[in-house]
Design a protein around this motif. Structure first.
Motif, PDB file in Angstrom:
ATOM      1  N   GLY A  69       0.828  -1.200   0.000  1.00 57.16           N
ATOM      2  CA  GLY A  69       0.000   0.000   0.000  1.00 57.16           C
ATOM      3  C   GLY A  69       0.862   1.248   0.000  1.00 57.16           C
ATOM      4  O   GLY A  69       2.091   1.182   0.054  1.00 57.16           O
ATOM      5  N   ALA A  83       2.766   3.037  -4.142  1.00 52.82           N
ATOM      6  CA  ALA A  83       2.576   1.832  -3.333  1.00 52.82           C
ATOM      7  C   ALA A  83       3.917   1.168  -3.049  1.00 52.82           C
ATOM      8  O   ALA A  83       4.784   1.092  -3.917  1.00 52.82           O
ATOM      9  N   SER A 126      -4.274   0.231  -4.304  1.00 49.77           N
ATOM     10  CA  SER A 126      -2.944  -0.072  -4.844  1.00 49.77           C
ATOM     11  C   SER A 126      -3.041  -0.523  -6.285  1.00 49.77           C
ATOM     12  O   SER A 126      -4.031  -1.099  -6.719  1.00 49.77           O
TER      13      SER A 126
END
Length: 160
Positions: A69, A83, A126
């Motif tokens: 993430g 991410a 993401s």
């Protein structure tokens, strides 16, 4: 005839410590029950996607977690807004996944090694490219049991 001697003043009586072990064990028990043991500190924003057909993992088998993430607000200035991968408590590159899996296997008993499951906790915002890269590295490490961790709920809420 017997002579009785008068007792001399002995000062203060000693402190009674009979209840002290009970108090100590009661405090020990309280802190054992009230303390939460946290395995990892998340350094990424991890809002899991929702699914309606969720199956709970069996806790008998060993599970290794890989978090994917965007870095949280505390780490965004240092690591950017793209991410990232988090293995245990540190950010990592895709190339560090194979040594991580080998280290996890080395920490297990020999009979549990074939049952290791890698659980991916991926933020719902993401990019899927980084997830594909992680899956390629897991194939190289021969970690073929992969699980995606999700929340329980209505799938249409993922589109938001």
């Amino acid at each position: 005839m017997a002579k009785f001697n008068k007792k001399k003043d002995g000062g203060l009586p000693p402190v009674n410590t009979a209840a002290l072990p009970d108090i100590v064990f009661m405090l020990l028990f309280f802190f054992m029950v009230a303390t939460v043991m946290r395995e990892n500190t998340l350094k990424i924003a991890n809002i899991l996607p929702l699914a309606n057909q969720v199956e709970k993992l069996d806790k008998k088998n060993p599970i290794s977690y890989i978090y994917i993430g965007k870095p949280s607000d505390n780490y965004a200035s240092k690591f950017g807004t793209e991410a990232r991968i988090q293995l245990n408590d540190d950010f990592a590159d895709v190339s560090e996944i194979v040594p991580f899996i080998n280290q996890e296997r080395a920490a297990l008993r020999e009979e549990l090694v074939p049952f290791i499951t890698v659980s991916l906790k991926v933020d719902k915002k993401s990019n899927m490219g980084i997830v594909g890269d992680v899956k390629q590295e897991l194939r190289k490490a021969n970690a073929l049991k992969i699980n995606y961790t999700t929340g329980t709920g209505d799938v249409s809420a993922n589109a938001e």
